[in-house]
Motif scaffolding. Structure first.
Motif, PDB file in Angstrom:
ATOM      1  N   TYR A 104       0.846  -1.187   0.000  1.00 35.20           N
ATOM      2  CA  TYR A 104       0.000   0.000   0.000  1.00 35.20           C
ATOM      3  C   TYR A 104       0.883   1.240   0.000  1.00 35.20           C
ATOM      4  O   TYR A 104       1.722   1.421   0.887  1.00 35.20           O
ATOM      5  N   TRP A 105       0.664   2.087  -0.995  1.00 38.13           N
ATOM      6  CA  TRP A 105       1.481   3.279  -1.190  1.00 38.13           C
ATOM      7  C   TRP A 105       0.605   4.508  -1.317  1.00 38.13           C
ATOM      8  O   TRP A 105      -0.519   4.434  -1.814  1.00 38.13           O
ATOM      9  N   GLY A 106       1.144   5.628  -0.866  1.00 39.80           N
ATOM     10  CA  GLY A 106       0.474   6.887  -1.104  1.00 39.80           C
ATOM     11  C   GLY A 106       0.643   7.324  -2.543  1.00 39.80           C
ATOM     12  O   GLY A 106       1.210   6.604  -3.371  1.00 39.80           O
ATOM     13  N   GLN A 107       0.164   8.515  -2.851  1.00 37.71           N
ATOM     14  CA  GLN A 107       0.297   9.037  -4.204  1.00 37.71           C
ATOM     15  C   GLN A 107       1.711   9.515  -4.507  1.00 37.71           C
ATOM     16  O   GLN A 107       2.068   9.683  -5.670  1.00 37.71           O
ATOM     17  N   GLY A 108       2.497   9.730  -3.478  1.00 39.56           N
ATOM     18  CA  GLY A 108       3.843  10.229  -3.659  1.00 39.56           C
ATOM     19  C   GLY A 108       3.851  11.721  -3.945  1.00 39.56           C
ATOM     20  O   GLY A 108       2.809  12.346  -4.142  1.00 39.56           O
TER      21      GLY A 108
END
Length: 115
Positions: A104-108
């Motif tokens: 799970y990753w943020g939008q960066g």
């Protein structure tokens, strides 16, 4: 739903500086080692800096001496101070938990270093 929220990116000239921030939930942040990752166009995502819950740090050779990772546990916030930026630092920067699942990753946040 989003566990990580990155901010602070932008367009800077070579040699310039930026400070990135990452807000995470308390349950994720407080007792885990945190890291900054980046993904440049045409390249795989790479870990560039880590910091333990106790404040010990490590860096990729490509950023050593130029970047500083830090954390504010009271604010559940991770930081990346980037100095002496180079065009090759251009990438989308993400935060995450290196010992976690990394699914799970943020939008960066986009960092672009260009004249």
């Amino acid at each position: 739903q989003e566990q990580f929220v990155e901010s602070g990116g932008g367009l800077v000239q070579p040699g310039g500086s930026l400070r990135l921030s990452c807000a995470a939930s308390r349950s994720i942040f407080r007792f885990w080692r945190m890291g900054w990752y980046r993904q440049a166009p045409g390249k795989q995502r790479e870990l560039v800096a880590e910091i333990t819950s106790g404040g010990s740090t490590s860096y990729a050779d490509s950023v050593k001496g130029r970047f500083t990772i830090s954390r504010d546990n009271a604010k559940n916030t991770l930081y990346l101070q980037m100095n002496s930026l180079k065009p090759e630092d251009t990438a989308v920067y993400y935060c995450n938990v290196p010992s976690g699942t990394l699914t799970y990753w943020g939008q960066g946040t986009q960092v672009t270093v260009s004249s």
